[in-house]
Design a protein around this motif. Structure first.
Motif, PDB file in Angstrom:
ATOM      1  N   ILE A 209       0.763  -1.169  -0.121  1.00 23.21           N
ATOM      2  CA  ILE A 209       0.129  -0.005   0.079  1.00 23.21           C
ATOM      3  C   ILE A 209       0.934   1.317   0.101  1.00 23.21           C
ATOM      4  N   PHE A 210       0.767   1.902  -0.967  1.00 27.57           N
ATOM      5  CA  PHE A 210       1.560   2.894  -1.319  1.00 27.57           C
ATOM      6  C   PHE A 210       1.004   4.387  -0.717  1.00 27.57           C
ATOM      7  N   GLN A 211       2.119   5.114  -0.508  1.00 31.18           N
ATOM      8  CA  GLN A 211       1.783   6.724   0.126  1.00 31.18           C
ATOM      9  C   GLN A 211       2.097   7.742  -1.108  1.00 31.18           C
ATOM     10  N   GLY A 212       3.366   8.122  -1.581  1.00 34.41           N
ATOM     11  CA  GLY A 212       3.464   8.907  -2.564  1.00 34.41           C
ATOM     12  C   GLY A 212       3.446  10.514  -2.413  1.00 34.41           C
ATOM     13  N   GLY A 213       2.540  10.966  -1.732  1.00 36.09           N
ATOM     14  CA  GLY A 213       2.433  12.273  -1.535  1.00 36.09           C
ATOM     15  C   GLY A 213       1.332  12.887  -2.385  1.00 36.09           C
ATOM     16  N   PHE A 214       1.340  14.062  -2.911  1.00 39.81           N
ATOM     17  CA  PHE A 214       0.160  14.668  -3.649  1.00 39.81           C
ATOM     18  C   PHE A 214      -0.005  14.024  -5.022  1.00 39.81           C
ATOM     19  N   LEU A 215       1.108  13.627  -5.453  1.00 42.23           N
ATOM     20  CA  LEU A 215       1.106  12.772  -7.044  1.00 42.23           C
ATOM     21  C   LEU A 215       0.006  13.441  -7.872  1.00 42.23           C
ATOM     22  N   GLY A 216       0.712  14.837  -8.104  1.00 44.43           N
ATOM     23  CA  GLY A 216      -0.052  15.639  -9.111  1.00 44.43           C
ATOM     24  C   GLY A 216      -1.126  16.444  -9.027  1.00 44.43           C
ATOM     25  N   LEU A 217      -2.016  15.608  -7.892  1.00 43.78           N
ATOM     26  CA  LEU A 217      -3.453  16.000  -7.824  1.00 43.78           C
ATOM     27  C   LEU A 217      -3.623  17.197  -6.831  1.00 43.78           C
ATOM     28  N   ASP A 218      -2.310  18.069  -6.613  1.00 45.46           N
ATOM     29  CA  ASP A 218      -2.335  19.125  -5.776  1.00 45.46           C
ATOM     30  C   ASP A 218      -3.235  19.081  -4.531  1.00 45.46           C
ATOM     31  N   ASN A 219      -4.557  19.737  -4.476  1.00 43.34           N
ATOM     32  CA  ASN A 219      -5.434  19.941  -3.361  1.00 43.34           C
ATOM     33  C   ASN A 219      -6.413  18.911  -3.401  1.00 43.34           C
ATOM     34  N   ILE A 220      -6.060  17.796  -3.743  1.00 41.04           N
ATOM     35  CA  ILE A 220      -7.453  16.995  -3.933  1.00 41.04           C
ATOM     36  C   ILE A 220      -7.639  16.177  -2.448  1.00 41.04           C
ATOM     37  N   GLY A 221      -6.835  16.186  -1.406  1.00 39.85           N
ATOM     38  CA  GLY A 221      -7.047  15.618  -0.249  1.00 39.85           C
ATOM     39  C   GLY A 221      -7.658  16.627   0.678  1.00 39.85           C
ATOM     40  N   VAL A 222      -7.844  16.234   1.950  1.00 39.74           N
ATOM     41  CA  VAL A 222      -8.479  17.128   2.913  1.00 39.74           C
ATOM     42  C   VAL A 222      -7.057  17.808   3.445  1.00 39.74           C
ATOM     43  N   PHE A 223      -6.026  17.111   3.611  1.00 39.94           N
ATOM     44  CA  PHE A 223      -4.903  17.685   4.038  1.00 39.94           C
ATOM     45  C   PHE A 223      -3.687  17.524   2.917  1.00 39.94           C
ATOM     46  N   ASP A 224      -2.592  18.379   2.954  1.00 37.59           N
ATOM     47  CA  ASP A 224      -1.733  18.270   2.199  1.00 37.59           C
ATOM     48  C   ASP A 224      -0.789  16.909   2.200  1.00 37.59           C
ATOM     49  N   ARG A 225      -0.968  16.185   1.237  1.00 41.40           N
ATOM     50  CA  ARG A 225      -0.511  14.851   1.278  1.00 41.40           C
ATOM     51  C   ARG A 225       1.026  14.592   1.110  1.00 41.40           C
ATOM     52  N   SER A 226       1.608  15.955   0.740  1.00 44.98           N
ATOM     53  CA  SER A 226       3.070  15.708   0.707  1.00 44.98           C
ATOM     54  C   SER A 226       4.003  16.128   2.113  1.00 44.98           C
ATOM     55  N   ARG A 227       2.872  16.139   2.975  1.00 42.22           N
ATOM     56  CA  ARG A 227       3.698  16.726   4.243  1.00 42.22           C
ATOM     57  C   ARG A 227       3.220  15.789   5.370  1.00 42.22           C
ATOM     58  N   PRO A 228       3.820  15.677   6.470  1.00 42.72           N
ATOM     59  CA  PRO A 228       3.492  14.715   7.605  1.00 42.72           C
ATOM     60  C   PRO A 228       2.054  14.775   7.855  1.00 42.72           C
TER      61      PRO A 228
END
Length: 905
Positions: free
Chosen positions: A543-562
């Motif tokens: 199961i992979f993490q990856g971060g924002f993966l080009g989808l910028d603000n799609i998550g409820v929080f910044d997926r590139s940060r802890p």
């Protein structure tokens, strides 16, 4: 082996392999195959914005926009590249040619395109100009673009002040809103180039007065050297001067003795491409710096230019009063040596190259019957080809500084990109947008190559090979993401792009595939795949993490940060991308196995890895919890906090649709040729039945047993498509939205540490500053993921045929096969660009006065993304990079299809 789906997508290219006899441009491409210094040696490789880039930033705080602004750009020599309007240069950007203009009212010349820095725009950086790429052949034997120049003073201050005043909830203030184009009071400036030979370049500029009154116009074609002498005192300074035949003579140690011939009697001006330290830093005035032409023409200073008529930058100054409806036309020729009659064949060369461009596109567009669709497609390809740029960046030198220059601040030693000292780029690269994104982005580039392969497969292949070279690829196997943070992570689409480009090229060459290309890329991507497995699977559970993966603000929080409060997020998109990556590499290895059986072991490895990922998506670490939500029948990201059970983040977004992309078919005739791989499949079936059960089987009469590898089996596939094709959720009139519209009335809220974090459907510009605020994945339609959805549906149809049908749109009572659903989506995307029944193109939205101006009617733009409700273009206005994929779709949809009469209607 081609499939029906790939045959459809490749139709535009299929006929080009035998086109050399009737298309001189195809013959040039064949002659230039594998070369960068033939017909492609000169091209539109000059950036539209060098200021505000990371490369030119030597600040301590990393604020690239503030370190070198638009106002400073005309006076400061660039370190790593050049910019200009309609600019061309040689492959190494030693010598540049571009156009500057002045309307008699602006405070300085229009030498480069103006736009807002990130902090100035209410939705981030944005170019505030009107320009179009109208035509280009792949070798740039013919080029044409259009720039609209106001006759009133350019509203620099008004654009900055009004956009700065507006908030996130308000629309951007565009140049058309200022009124400077009202009543047609502007010039249509058409810039054209035609090559008489590989290094013999003709330039024609025609400025049309669209206004009701005569207006003054100054045109200054400029020739200059990229500054390399200021950074290394040992470098010889090149020179420009007036030759004995009146031309501008070029002296450069690594170039032929070019001459620029200027038709008519312009005044020739000279200065040096050096920094004006007096203007920028208050130092004593010295020499004739790069902004001298501004001071001379707009400032009226005769002493600003070099009276000796020598330097490293020159201009031919033309000026005229253009009557209403009239035009000013000028002609120039950059010849590789002295030419006795530079303009005798000028018009003939232009006519020939224009005709050859028409003949080239007649082949490319053979299956596109509709004239408007052909116009859109040709301009899409033009934008892709104009968006090539010379990209130069040596990170080690950038961090350490240059001899004779002030040393960079110490903070930079451990700052941005310090882990990428090995990276040393000096190449022609396809850019997303040469103003808004004048730097390559790893996943964008993959999409560019799939579109480019239909007109120039050789260039597309070399682009894909480039990122795997040792001066790009990190020693640990990571691909560089983009210059703002090379260590960021983009979706791993390069194996998919490589396979698609290989297929397109193979079909164009009568079934002969470039195995050398396929093998070279495969080796590099195996290193990258290993990096992903080692770095982005935190718990070793597939199961992979990856971060924002080009989808910028799609998550409820910044997926590139802890993760706030600790823990990790198992990402549905990251995991699905890796499943797709596994299948793509498996398919490449199977193709190579037909010629080298040793690759069967590699194919087996990726086949098994896919099965482990597929299993983990529904059963993470055998915990019973997965990314698939059985109740909602959808994929979600899963938050695993440090303390407590995993929690699904129930946002219905593109994150849950990306699992569609992981789909591949194993045909029985292929397995017969690969006995070792087939044996391994049998072993898995017998000894690891839980994994074997993830493979669908189907017996086709006369074909044999076919196997489907996909994350979605029939029932989950139908469930996901029910949501995707629901017009109250994902499906819009113009494609699939990145976020379900259900989140408009029902926003998703996640409570963390006493704070509510909310995701709401926002169809167009972002209401968040996450990732700079200039991109939005919370509602709009994005071309690249829509393209992959269409490809995936066609691949599913290749397996299921007409036996599987789904309701489209959901609730309509109309059931379509999966290939017809794909066609429906392609038509909806085409609707964005095509003229509607009202004569308008939805991408322009309510463009005010533009809609009534006939000179705007046939000039579509290729925006970064599109309003999820209206189809209006949003974001970067010239991101023909991945939005250029519409060119491929226009060839693949039925020739008779009307985009305003889709299947659902």
């Amino acid at each position: 082996m081609n499939t029906p789906a790939t045959d459809r997508m490749n139709d535009a290219t299929a006929s080009t392999g035998d086109a050399h006899a009737n298309s001189p441009e195809h013959a040039r491409l064949a002659e230039d195959a594998g070369k960068e210094r033939g017909w492609r040696r000169w091209g539109p490789y000059v950036s539209e914005r060098q200021w505000g880039t990371v490369r030119e930033d030597y600040s301590a705080d990393g604020d690239a926009w503030a370190h070198l602004t638009h106002d400073m750009a005309r006076s400061r020599a660039y370190r790593w590249g050049e910019d200009g309007i309609g600019g061309v240069c040689d492959r190494d950007q030693r010598l540049c040619l571009a156009l500057a203009l002045w309307n008699g009212r602006d405070p300085f010349l229009k030498e480069r395109l103006f736009g807002l820095a990130n902090a100035e725009g209410n939705h981030g950086e944005d170019v505030k100009e009107l320009y179009w790429y109208l035509d280009s052949t792949p070798t740039h034997s013919y080029l044409r673009m259009l720039y609209k120049y106001p006759q009133a003073a350019f509203p620099y201050a008004q654009l900055v002040e009004e956009n700065r005043r507006r908030g996130l909830a308000e629309p951007e203030f565009e140049i058309v809103d200022t009124g400077v184009f009202d009543d047609g009071r502007y010039f249509d400036v058409v810039i054209e180039y035609a090559k008489a030979g590989k290094a013999d370049l003709l330039m024609r500029v025609t400025a049309y007065n669209r206004g009701p009154e005569a207006a003054d116009l100054h045109l200054l074609p400029q020739l200059w050297f990229r500054n390399v002498w200021s950074w290394n005192p040992q470098t010889e300074r090149p020179g420009l001067c007036i030759a004995d035949d009146g031309a501008i003579a070029v002296r450069h140690a690594k170039l032929p003795p070019h001459r620029l011939y200027c038709d008519g009697s312009p005044r020739l001006l000279f200065c040096d491409n050096d920094t004006n330290a007096a203007r920028l830093y208050g130092a004593p005035a010295q020499g004739y710096p790069k902004d001298a032409f501004h001071d001379h023409v707009a400032g009226g200073r005769d002493d600003a230019v070099n009276p000796a008529q020598t330097g490293t930058k020159a201009a031919a100054h033309y000026c005229a009063r253009v009557p209403p409806g009239g035009a000013l036309c000028l002609r120039l020729r950059l010849a590789p040596d002295a030419h006795p009659a530079p303009f005798d064949d000028f018009e003939a060369v232009f006519a020939t190259r224009r005709d050859e461009a028409d003949r080239f596109y007649a082949v490319v567009q053979a299956g596109v019957a509709d004239a408007d669709a052909r116009l859109v497609q040709r301009q899409a390809y033009a934008g892709l080809l104009w968006s090539k740029q010379f990209y130069y960046f040596d990170v080690g030198e950038w961090l350490d500084g240059d001899p004779g220059q002030p040393p960079p601040p110490r903070e930079r030693r451990r700052g941005r990109n310090h882990e990428w000292r090995h990276l040393n780029n000096a190449d022609i690269i396809s850019m997303p947008d040469k103003w808004e994104y004048p730097w390559y982005a790893a996943w964008d580039l993959g999409f560019h190559c799939v579109a480019l392969a239909h007109v120039d497969p050789d260039f597309a292949k070399r682009q894909l090979l480039l990122l795997g070279r040792v001066w790009y690829l990190h020693p640990n196997g990571q691909l560089p993401a983009y210059e703002w943070n090379f260590s960021d992570v983009n979706p791993p689409i390069h194996a998919w792009a490589t396979w698609r480009v290989y297929e397109i090229d193979r079909q164009a060459n009568g079934g002969r595939g470039d195995l050398g290309f396929l093998e070279r890329v495969c080796h590099k991507l195996m290193l990258n795949f290993t990096w992903w497995v080692n770095r982005k699977d935190a718990d070793g559970r597939n199961i992979f993490q990856g971060g924002f993966l080009g989808l910028d603000n799609i998550g409820v929080f910044d997926r590139s940060r802890p993760v706030p409060g600790g823990g990790s997020v198992g990402q549905s998109d990251a995991t699905a991308w890796m499943a797709m990556y596994s299948l793509n590499l498996m398919r490449i290895a199977l193709e190579l196995s037909l010629y080298n059986p040793a690759y069967q072991d590699i194919a087996t490895k990726f086949f098994e890895h896919f099965l482990h990922i597929a299993e983990a998506m529904t059963n993470m670490g055998e915990s019973g919890a997965g990314l698939w939500d059985a109740e909602d029948q959808f994929f979600y990201d899963m938050l695993s906090p440090c303390n407590g059970p995993p929690t699904p983040l129930k946002i219905r977004s593109m994150v849950g649709l990306i699992p569609l992309f992981a789909v591949e078919i194993l045909e029985p005739d292929l397995l017969e040729k690969l006995p070792d791989f087939a044996l391994r499949l049998g072993w898995l079936s017998k000894y690891v039945p839980r994994l074997a059960a993830l493979v669908s089987h189907g017996d086709t009469p006369g074909v044999g047993r076919r196997r489907l590898l996909a994350l979605l089996r029939p029932e989950p596939l139908k469930a996901v498509l029910r949501r995707m094709l629901d017009e109250s959720e994902f499906l819009s009139d113009h494609g699939v939205r990145a976020l379900s519209r259900v989140h408009f009335a029902q926003p998703y809220t996640f409570r963390q540490d006493g704070q509510d974090l909310t995701v709401r459907y926002v169809p167009a510009e972002s209401d968040s500053r996450m990732f700079g605020g200039n991109s939005n994945w919370r509602g709009p339609v994005w071309m690249p993921v829509n393209f992959l959805i269409i490809e995936s549906l066609r691949r599913f149809h290749d397996y299921y045929g007409d036996s599987e049908m789904v309701e489209c749109p959901t609730g309509s009572g109309r059931f379509l096969t999966l290939d017809r659903v794909a066609e429906e989506l392609a038509l909806r995307l085409a609707r964005i660009f095509r003229r509607g029944l009202d004569g308008r193109r939805p991408l322009f939205g309510d463009a005010g006065g533009l809609l009534g101006d006939p000179y705007f009617a046939d000039d579509p733009l290729f925006f970064e993304y599109f309003d999820g409700d209206t189809g209006r273009g949003v974001g970067a206005s010239h991101q023909t990079g991945w939005t250029g994929l519409i060119a491929v779709l226009l060839s693949s949809v039925s020739a008779s299809s009307n985009p305003h009469e889709t299947e659902s209607q």
